[in-house]
Write a protein that holds these residues in place. Structure first.
Motif, short mmCIF file in Angstrom:
data_model
loop_
_atom_site.label_atom_id
_atom_site.label_comp_id
_atom_site.label_asym_id
_atom_site.label_seq_id
_atom_site.Cartn_x
_atom_site.Cartn_y
_atom_site.Cartn_z
N ILE A 131 0.96 -1.24 -0.10
CA ILE A 131 -0.07 0.03 0.03
C ILE A 131 0.67 1.13 -0.02
CG2 ILE A 131 -1.93 -1.09 1.08
CD1 ILE A 131 -0.97 0.24 3.85
N SER A 132 0.38 2.32 -0.42
CA SER A 132 1.22 3.47 -0.57
C SER A 132 0.69 4.23 0.48
CB SER A 132 0.61 4.45 -1.90
OG SER A 132 1.27 3.91 -2.89
N ALA A 133 1.67 4.53 1.33
CA ALA A 133 1.41 5.43 2.79
C ALA A 133 0.91 6.78 2.49
CB ALA A 133 2.58 5.47 3.62
N PRO A 134 0.27 7.52 3.40
CA PRO A 134 0.05 8.72 3.17
C PRO A 134 1.28 9.35 3.05
CG PRO A 134 -0.46 8.18 5.44
CD PRO A 134 -0.35 7.15 4.58
N LEU A 135 1.12 10.83 2.86
CA LEU A 135 2.64 11.56 2.67
C LEU A 135 3.18 11.83 3.84
CD1 LEU A 135 3.90 13.51 0.46
CD2 LEU A 135 2.89 15.17 1.63
N LEU A 136 4.58 11.41 3.99
CA LEU A 136 5.35 11.37 4.94
C LEU A 136 6.35 12.42 4.98
CD1 LEU A 136 6.10 7.57 5.36
CD2 LEU A 136 4.29 8.80 6.48
N TYR A 137 6.83 13.05 6.02
CA TYR A 137 7.88 14.06 6.30
C TYR A 137 9.34 13.58 6.79
CZ TYR A 137 3.48 16.37 5.51
OH TYR A 137 2.17 16.79 4.82
N TRP A 138 10.20 14.08 6.62
CA TRP A 138 11.53 13.67 7.12
C TRP A 138 12.35 14.70 7.53
CZ3 TRP A 138 16.05 15.32 4.82
CH2 TRP A 138 15.88 15.81 3.20
N SER A 139 13.21 14.34 8.40
CA SER A 139 13.87 15.63 9.21
C SER A 139 15.37 15.21 9.66
CB SER A 139 13.26 16.26 10.33
OG SER A 139 14.11 17.26 11.06
N ILE A 140 16.46 15.75 9.69
CA ILE A 140 17.62 15.41 9.95
C ILE A 140 17.92 16.40 11.26
CG2 ILE A 140 20.15 14.98 9.53
CD1 ILE A 140 19.70 14.50 6.78
#
Length: 249
Positions: free
Chosen positions: A189-198
């Motif tokens: 399944i395609s996940a809902p829009l995710l966000y990433w951070s460092i």
């Protein structure tokens, strides 16, 4: 006398000719280095049948000075697991050297020798981790390498001026049909829009909420990226994980 002189020249020429020829893995000293550290392996990946546990497997040099040694028993806790060939035992291979240590793929699994600690640390020890950079991730993908059929892919890391850092992801499992055990059907399944951070400690966090990178998120520490073989060695939520690492540009 003339014949003797000719034979002597041929002998010298022969020695110099073969001096540059590669020897068998078991007979040469293989080395890897990263600038400050150099690791010289007594046995590249094969051990003689009459090896001793106390034999040195590799020697570490720091800035040209001998720094540490590790014996076969230091690396392999149960030598009975060695893989026998016709004339040798296969122990494993060095996968990479990086700023924190070396990564070995042995008959007992992956092991990481840490330069500062002068010993092998747990695969999930954060002391083995290094900083992620945006360059590592922008326009790249991470596909989790698993043996249990699970799917966890971060298909494309990107940056959008309106919403910030975003990543497309896919989750699921690979199922087998009872009527055809060798057939693998991906169920994903395609996940809902995710966000990433460092963060400032170089930790990669992937979250569902761009405003909250603290709750129930995926945390991934980078150990080493092998760009040649497109593999990223990481610690993901306290587990040692390898990802297929792909540049999508």
């Amino acid at each position: 006398m003339k014949k003797f002189f000719i034979y002597t020249l041929l002998l010298i020429f022969g020695i110099s000719l073969f001096a540059d020829e590669p020897l068998l893995d078991n007979d040469q000293k293989f080395s890897v280095e990263n600038g400050s550290y150099k690791v010289v392996f007594t046995y590249t990946n094969l051990l003689p049948l009459n090896y001793q546990k106390k034999n040195i497997l590799f020697t570490v040099y720091k800035n040209g000075i001998k720094y540490d040694t590790q014996t076969i028993k230091d690396v392999l806790k149960n030598p009975k697991g060695l893989q026998r060939t016709a004339s040798y035992y296969y122990w494993g291979t060095c996968k990479a050297i990086y700023e924190k240590g070396i990564i070995l793929d042995t008959v007992e699994g992956y092991k990481i020798y840490n330069f500062e600690a002068k010993k092998f640390l747990s695969l999930t020890d954060k002391s083995n981790a290094v900083f992620w950079t945006q360059k590592d991730l922008i326009h790249h993908s991470l596909e989790k390498i698993t043996t249990n059929g699970s799917i966890e892919n971060y298909n494309y890391f990107d940056y959008d001026s309106n919403v910030g850092h975003i990543v497309a992801a896919t989750y699921g499992r690979t199922e087998r049909r009872a009527s055809s055990p060798n057939y693998k059907k991906p169920v994903s399944i395609s996940a809902p829009l995710l966000y990433w951070s460092i963060n400032n400690a170089g930790l990669l966090t992937i979250a569902r909420d761009s405003a909250d990178f603290t709750k129930s998120n995926t945390h991934i520490y980078k150990i080493y990226i092998d760009e040649k073989f497109e593999i990223a060695y990481t610690i993901q939520n306290n587990q040692f994980v390898r990802y297929k690492y792909t540049n999508n540009d």
